[in-house]
Write an enzyme that holds these catalytic residues in place. Structure first.
Site, mmCIF file in Angstrom:
data_model
loop_
_atom_site.group_PDB
_atom_site.id
_atom_site.type_symbol
_atom_site.label_atom_id
_atom_site.label_comp_id
_atom_site.label_asym_id
_atom_site.label_seq_id
_atom_site.Cartn_x
_atom_site.Cartn_y
_atom_site.Cartn_z
ATOM 1 N N ASN A 74 0.829 -1.208 0.000
ATOM 2 C CA ASN A 74 0.000 0.000 0.000
ATOM 3 C C ASN A 74 0.861 1.255 0.000
ATOM 4 O OD1 ASN A 74 -2.491 -1.182 -0.054
ATOM 5 N ND2 ASN A 74 -2.897 -0.970 2.146
ATOM 6 N N HIS B 121 -11.980 6.084 2.788
ATOM 7 C CA HIS B 121 -11.411 7.326 2.254
ATOM 8 C C HIS B 121 -12.470 7.967 1.370
ATOM 9 C CE1 HIS B 121 -8.816 10.073 0.098
ATOM 10 N NE2 HIS B 121 -7.779 9.725 0.840
ATOM 11 N N GLU C 150 -5.880 13.345 -1.006
ATOM 12 C CA GLU C 150 -6.458 14.320 -0.096
ATOM 13 C C GLU C 150 -5.732 15.663 -0.207
ATOM 14 O OE1 GLU C 150 -7.356 12.448 3.622
ATOM 15 O OE2 GLU C 150 -6.283 14.018 4.663
ATOM 16 N N ARG D 206 -7.479 18.669 -1.679
ATOM 17 C CA ARG D 206 -8.379 19.466 -0.834
ATOM 18 C C ARG D 206 -7.566 20.426 0.021
ATOM 19 N NH1 ARG D 206 -11.075 15.125 2.109
ATOM 20 N NH2 ARG D 206 -9.764 13.679 0.935
ATOM 21 N N ARG E 267 -10.957 12.086 7.594
ATOM 22 C CA ARG E 267 -11.511 11.213 6.562
ATOM 23 C C ARG E 267 -12.847 10.601 6.963
ATOM 24 N NH1 ARG E 267 -5.795 8.381 4.829
ATOM 25 N NH2 ARG E 267 -5.147 10.161 3.582
ATOM 26 N N HIS F 27 -9.875 1.948 2.965
ATOM 27 C CA HIS F 27 -8.561 2.531 2.716
ATOM 28 C C HIS F 27 -7.474 2.055 3.681
ATOM 29 C CE1 HIS F 27 -5.711 5.270 1.096
ATOM 30 N NE2 HIS F 27 -5.607 5.989 2.193
ATOM 31 N N HIS F 28 -7.763 2.068 4.964
ATOM 32 C CA HIS F 28 -6.699 1.745 5.933
ATOM 33 C C HIS F 28 -7.314 0.981 7.089
ATOM 34 C CE1 HIS F 28 -2.639 2.722 7.641
ATOM 35 N NE2 HIS F 28 -3.275 2.471 8.776
ATOM 36 N N ARG G 201 -7.183 7.318 10.879
ATOM 37 C CA ARG G 201 -5.815 7.764 10.597
ATOM 38 C C ARG G 201 -5.836 9.063 9.811
ATOM 39 N NH1 ARG G 201 -2.789 7.730 6.293
ATOM 40 N NH2 ARG G 201 -3.881 6.126 5.096
HETATM 41 P P1 ADP Z 1 3.458 -1.116 5.567
HETATM 42 O O1 ADP Z 1 4.467 -0.259 4.883
HETATM 43 O O2 ADP Z 1 2.615 -0.358 6.519
HETATM 44 O O3 ADP Z 1 4.086 -2.304 6.179
HETATM 45 P P2 ADP Z 1 2.508 -2.024 2.953
HETATM 46 O O4 ADP Z 1 1.132 -2.407 2.525
HETATM 47 O O5 ADP Z 1 3.164 -0.947 2.193
HETATM 48 O O6 ADP Z 1 2.419 -1.681 4.496
HETATM 49 O O7 ADP Z 1 3.479 -3.269 2.862
HETATM 50 C C1 ADP Z 1 3.137 -4.549 3.295
HETATM 51 C C2 ADP Z 1 3.767 -5.563 2.367
HETATM 52 O O8 ADP Z 1 3.702 -6.859 2.946
HETATM 53 C C3 ADP Z 1 3.092 -5.653 1.006
HETATM 54 O O9 ADP Z 1 4.049 -5.495 -0.011
HETATM 55 C C4 ADP Z 1 2.502 -7.061 0.997
HETATM 56 O O10 ADP Z 1 2.429 -7.644 -0.291
HETATM 57 C C5 ADP Z 1 3.436 -7.802 1.920
HETATM 58 N N1 ADP Z 1 2.856 -9.007 2.519
HETATM 59 C C6 ADP Z 1 1.634 -9.157 3.081
HETATM 60 N N2 ADP Z 1 1.456 -10.410 3.529
HETATM 61 C C7 ADP Z 1 2.602 -11.082 3.257
HETATM 62 C C8 ADP Z 1 3.037 -12.431 3.467
HETATM 63 N N3 ADP Z 1 2.257 -13.329 4.051
HETATM 64 N N4 ADP Z 1 4.282 -12.761 3.061
HETATM 65 C C9 ADP Z 1 5.084 -11.866 2.452
HETATM 66 N N5 ADP Z 1 4.714 -10.594 2.207
HETATM 67 C C10 ADP Z 1 3.497 -10.198 2.606
#
Ligand code: ADP
Length: 626
Positions: free
Chosen positions: A174, A422, A435, A438, A459, A561-562, A601
């Protein structure tokens, strides 16, 4: 030392390749021959064993090659050369410098034997790829989004070997979709801008004294901010902001449900994290307004023309490169399935699946950075049934698997039903519309052509107001002046998200709303901007009037969204049990955790969260791994 290899290279393959080489290689040369070539960190030496001119053994040494990258090549390539009898083997991806050195040294070793390396260039058919199924490292990190990569960089900088496991084919999660920026309080960049005072502070203090008068944390923070604000007004220097005001905004934004210690940690470390990003090559130099922030606090990147650009797609490649440069072993397409624990219950590794192959990563410490569960709509509706049928802005990997892995080893969760929608998700594609627009002066109008809310509110409030409008959607309206200042708007126009008109009436027609009402709304808004007051909806953040033709509108609606809830952690990013005890060896950061954002958030706090807590999780894991 770093891993074991199951190079599945069969005797049959060896026989085939020897036959293939048989005619070309000069007969008779037998013995061991060594030569060196320059690798990443110094000399790489290759020793080749020849029997009657055919390669039968190969070994390589490169004590100064990057752990986790170079040594992958040092182990894989000689094995393949020995098995195939050919030096025409593929470089190990991500370790090309070491690979090239091995191949150059191998060619030189053959030369020193008096044979022609060109005779050993026939590529052998591979029966199967060499598959690494077991890794040993100091710190294993699950999830290569913003938090995971930040933690990886931090741990690698402390000299630890890091394996970063990512379920998707590419990094970013994300985080790469984050369109806004990063909140940070009291930065030199804020002071460098002459923004003047912000009426938002008074509004926040009033809100603290009103709806949150019973919340001890909010009341105490408001008292501190009031003192700071009074002192500033008596002697205004720089731009007014403070760590406590960011805490207050974050707590009020989160409806007072947040864990105050985590909020404090987030805000106290925010300014230093902007500096840290700078050191890894990500510069967030533009400061602006964002929903729920009393002052201009969001830090955004700009392009060469000085236009603000989306933060996620800017930061993520910088973090990925920083990981690569530091020798972090990145395993993409590798989905973590479970945490390994030792006999005393400490987490000591991860098991994962790379396609059909089971991978084991043994580690001294494990960091969960798997993000949230906003793409898992079954899980979303399990905690919040009213979100059935909503669109999601989330990356496909946001499935909540980290929560399941951690709870299986005793972790507690908090606020799992706090799921943010969102308000500005493009109605046809579910693309997130930032956002920031805005904050930069855009407004929202409903299907009747009327404004309905302070657009720079939080949000949850804006989303709820939007859902209550006819058709549960709205139009985000900007003008050409805003488009000129933002490459993001240019991107939306190119993608076909906008309708446009040379006049308010023409835009209204394109939107299908009443032209007279819409023109009156726009004129009234421009008067609000001129007088810096919005009697009807109480907006306090103003930029320029929306009076430069042509005008643009994007149809937007609310989407998942989150996920604010997640694993319970303490300010050291240790994962806690229900009893509040730290689980040995397990750390977490980013959207997989809960408590930082409470019930809602703020925009700009996701990036702040992943950088601040990613760094803390990295540092805590390093400390633990000592
Ligand atoms: P944050 O930066 O808050 O940790 P993100 O959504 O940017 O959140 O990153 C989380 C990452 O973890 C994503 O790239 C997602 O594909 C990866 N992910 C989620 N579940 C698994 C899993 N079981 N094994 C490996 N990677 C995973």
């Amino acid at each position: 030392m770093f891993k074991r290899i199951f190079a599945i290279l069969t005797a049959c393959l060896l026989a085939l390749s020897s036959a293939a080489m048989g005619e070309a290689v000069p007969a008779g040369v037998t013995g061991e021959f060594s030569a060196s070539a320059k690798g990443m960190g110094g000399d790489v030496t290759v020793t080749i064993g020849l029997k009657d001119g055919a390669i039968v053994t190969c070994a390589a040494e490169g004590p100064n090659e990057t752990p986790g990258i170079g040594d992958k090549a040092l182990e894989a390539l000689p094995a393949e050369i020995a098995a195939t009898g050919s030096i025409a083997v593929d470089a190990v991806s991500g370790a090309t410098v070491t690979s090239d050195a091995i191949l150059a040294a191998a060619a030189a070793a053959l030369e020193s034997a008096g044979v022609d390396p060109a005779d050993y260039q026939e590529k052998a058919e591979k029966a199967e790829e060499a598959v690494v199924t077991e890794y040993d490292c100091d710190v294993a990190i699950i999830g290569a989004g913003g938090a995971g990569m930040t933690a990886a960089i931090t741990a690698a900088d402390a000299g630890k070997t890091v394996v970063l496991i990512e379920g998707q084919p590419m990094v970013g999660g994300n985080s790469v979709r984050a369109t806004g920026g990063m909140n940070a309080a009291k930065t030199p960049l804020q002071d460098a801008n002459e923004f003047g005072e912000s009426a938002g502070v008074e509004k926040t203090l009033a809100s603290a004294a009103g709806s949150y008068a019973d919340n001890e944390t909010i009341t105490a923070l408001a008292a501190t901010v009031k003192e700071q604000w009074d002192a500033y007004q008596a002697n205004p220097e720089g731009y007014f902001d403070s760590v406590e005001l960011m805490e207050l905004d974050t707590m009020i934004g989160g409806k007072g449900v947040n864990d105050p210690e985590l909020v404090k940690t987030l805000c106290e470390n925010s300014a230093a994290s902007i500096e840290w990003l700078d050191t890894v090559g990500a510069k967030l130099t533009s400061v602006g307004s964002f929903g729920g922030a009393s002052v201009k606090r969001i830090h955004r990147p700009v392009n060469d023309e000085g236009k603000t650009i989306a933060v996620g797609s800017y930061i993520v490649p910088v973090l990925e490169k920083a990981c690569t440069d530091r020798g972090v072993t990145l395993l993409t397409n590798t989905l973590a399935a479970a945490l390994k624990t030792n006999e005393s219950g400490a987490v000591c590794g991860v098991t994962a699946m790379a396609g059909e192959t089971e991978i084991t990563v043994n580690a001294k410490a494990v960091i969960l950075a798997t993000g949230g569960f906003g793409a898992n709509l079954d899980m979303v509706t399990e905690y919040k049934p009213e979100l059935a049928g909503f669109m999601t802005t989330n990356a496909p990997g946001a499935q909540g698997q980290g929560i399941a892995m951690a709870t299986a080893v005793g972790a507690a969760t908090v606020d799992m039903d706090q799921i943010q929608i969102h308000p500005t998700v493009e109605a046809n594609t579910a693309a997130l519309i930032t956002e920031g627009l805005r904050g930069d002066g855009a407004i929202l109008v409903n299907a009747e052509g009327k404004r309905f809310i302070d657009e720079v509110g939080t949000r949850d409030v804006v989303s709820a107001a939007e859902i209550a409008q006819p058709g549960s959607y709205s139009w985000l309206v900007v003008d050409q002046k805003m488009a000129d200042a933002s490459s993001v708007i240019g991107g939306y126009i190119k993608k076909g998200y906008t309708v446009t008109g040379e006049t308010y009436e023409a835009l209204a027609e394109a939107m299908g709303v009443d032209a007279e009402t819409f023109a009156a709304t726009m004129n009234a808004w421009n008067e609000c901007v001129a007088s810096k007051t919005d009697a009807e909806f109480g907006r306090t953040s103003f930029a320029d009037p929306l009076d430069t033709a042509p005008y643009y509108a994007i149809k937007v609606t609310a989407g998942v969204h989150h996920t604010m809830g997640g694993l319970k952690i303490n300010p050291a990013a240790e994962v806690l049990t229900e009893a509040g005890e730290a689980i040995s060896g397990l750390f977490a950061a980013g959207e997989v955790t809960g408590g930082v954002h409470g019930a809602n958030r703020l925009g700009g706090n996701a990036v702040a969260d992943f950088v601040v807590f990613g760094r803390i999780a990295g540092a805590s894991a390093v400390e633990y791994a000592k």
